[in-house]
Design a protein around this motif. Structure first.
Motif, short mmCIF file in Angstrom:
data_model
loop_
_atom_site.label_atom_id
_atom_site.label_comp_id
_atom_site.label_asym_id
_atom_site.label_seq_id
_atom_site.Cartn_x
_atom_site.Cartn_y
_atom_site.Cartn_z
N GLN A 65 0.90 -1.23 0.03
CA GLN A 65 0.27 0.04 -0.08
C GLN A 65 0.84 1.00 0.02
N THR A 66 0.94 2.03 -1.08
CA THR A 66 1.93 2.94 -1.26
C THR A 66 1.35 4.48 -1.13
N ASN A 67 0.48 4.48 -0.57
CA ASN A 67 -0.26 6.00 -0.42
C ASN A 67 0.53 6.89 0.36
N TYR A 68 1.19 6.24 1.40
CA TYR A 68 2.08 6.89 2.32
C TYR A 68 3.60 6.94 2.12
N PRO A 69 4.37 7.59 1.91
CA PRO A 69 5.84 7.36 1.73
C PRO A 69 6.32 6.72 3.04
N VAL A 70 7.45 5.98 2.92
CA VAL A 70 7.87 5.22 3.95
C VAL A 70 8.25 6.01 5.08
N GLU A 71 8.96 7.19 4.98
CA GLU A 71 9.16 8.23 5.99
C GLU A 71 8.09 8.83 6.69
N LYS A 72 6.74 8.61 6.30
CA LYS A 72 5.60 9.12 7.07
C LYS A 72 4.89 8.32 7.59
N ARG A 73 5.24 6.91 7.48
CA ARG A 73 4.44 5.70 7.87
C ARG A 73 4.47 5.35 9.42
N GLY A 74 3.22 5.16 10.08
CA GLY A 74 3.24 5.05 11.43
C GLY A 74 1.85 4.74 11.77
N PRO A 75 1.52 4.46 13.13
CA PRO A 75 0.03 4.02 13.51
C PRO A 75 -0.83 5.35 13.15
N GLY A 76 -1.82 5.01 12.69
CA GLY A 76 -2.73 5.99 12.30
C GLY A 76 -2.49 6.62 10.87
N TYR A 77 -1.66 6.35 10.27
CA TYR A 77 -1.13 6.88 8.83
C TYR A 77 -1.30 5.70 8.02
N GLY A 78 -2.58 5.68 7.13
CA GLY A 78 -2.64 4.73 6.00
C GLY A 78 -2.54 3.31 6.40
N TYR A 94 -9.73 -6.01 -4.20
CA TYR A 94 -9.83 -5.39 -2.75
C TYR A 94 -9.85 -3.88 -2.79
N VAL A 95 -10.58 -3.23 -1.66
CA VAL A 95 -11.05 -2.01 -1.56
C VAL A 95 -10.32 -1.56 -0.16
N ALA A 96 -9.28 -0.70 -0.48
CA ALA A 96 -8.43 -0.33 0.66
C ALA A 96 -8.42 1.43 0.66
N GLY A 97 -9.45 1.93 1.42
CA GLY A 97 -9.42 3.58 1.10
C GLY A 97 -8.33 4.09 1.95
N ASP A 98 -7.75 3.49 2.86
CA ASP A 98 -6.74 4.05 3.51
C ASP A 98 -5.48 3.58 2.90
N GLY A 99 -5.47 3.07 1.84
CA GLY A 99 -4.33 2.38 1.06
C GLY A 99 -4.36 2.80 -0.40
N ASN A 100 -4.27 1.73 -1.27
CA ASN A 100 -4.38 1.81 -2.63
C ASN A 100 -5.64 2.14 -3.33
N GLY A 101 -6.66 2.14 -2.51
CA GLY A 101 -7.96 2.30 -3.07
C GLY A 101 -8.63 1.04 -3.61
#
Length: 236
Positions: A65-78, A94-101
């Motif tokens: 799931q690439t909607n958040y770059p690695v440096e911004k990933r963490g609990p509550g972010y994507g 699949y439908v992952a609105g907090d991810g790839n859609g």
């Protein structure tokens, strides 16, 4: 640290375990499906959808799931991917609105590889579920609070209604849509087009309208907080 574990349901002993990507779970209800190569187990961690050999626990493939770059990933972010994956005719949806859609993946005959056929970030439910009927899929949106439909062959959006986001199920050639504002809405569908028929407000209970509705033997069940409400929807 193990990411995914299979237990014997009779005695709780560990059958197999996998480190996966070492990420926490993503609130996902996993799915096991029968493929020509054998049973495959699919679930999400924070930033990956993963497919495992259900017998051995070997990871076969993953979809990041690439909607958040690695440096911004963490609990509550994507990291919230609640919707269960759908398997049909050697394809995974699949439908992952907090991810790839919304994503359609084609699975190889040996079950060891996947190829992405399409992706549409605008079809972006993350906890309300989705239904596929024929060549179309339906779900509630997150970025835009709408009920949406998409062509499952092409990944192109086909219709939307501004009635809020929510949880969706289908029964008796109708869509039942429970919005996060507490409206239970009945809708018709045809070739990806959606038409509102009627609605009512759920007033019993407190706090968020997050629970998924259920229909069994002509009774519609809706939970709101600590209240469970049953509606007779059988034809008179």
């Amino acid at each position: 640290v193990y990411n995914v574990v299979a237990l014997d349901r009779h005695n709780g002993s560990i059958i197999w375990s996998s480190k996966g990507f070492g990420e926490p779970s993503a609130y996902n209800h996993p799915r096991v499906f029968d493929h020509s190569s054998g049973k495959i187990f699919v679930t999400f961690s924070m930033y990956h959808m993963m497919g495992f050999d259900a017998k051995t626990g070997k990871m076969l493939w993953s979809d990041e799931q690439t909607n958040y770059p690695v440096e911004k990933r963490g609990p509550g972010y994507g990291d919230t991917h609640c919707n269960t994956v759908l398997y049909e005719n050697n394809s995974l949806y699949y439908v992952a609105g907090d991810g790839n859609g919304a994503v359609k993946l084609n699975l190889s005959g040996d079950g060891k590889t996947i190829v992405r056929e399409w992706r549409n970030p605008a079809f972006d439910s993350y906890m309300g579920g989705f239904v596929k009927i024929g060549d179309y899929m339906y779900c509630g949106g997150t970025t835009k609070l709408q009920l949406k439909s998409i062509n499952a062959k092409t990944g192109i959006l086909t219709d939307s209604l501004k009635i809020g986001t929510g949880a969706i199920i289908a029964a008796d050639d109708m869509l039942y849509y429970y919005t996060q504002k507490g409206d239970m809405t009945l809708l018709k569908y045809s070739d990806g087009k959606i038409t509102k028929v009627s609605s009512f407000r759920v007033t019993e209970g407190k706090k968020e309208h997050f629970a998924h509705p259920v229909i069994n033997k002509g009774i519609l069940y809706i939970r709101h907080g600590n209240v469970l409400i049953a509606y007779d929807i059988r034809k008179k």
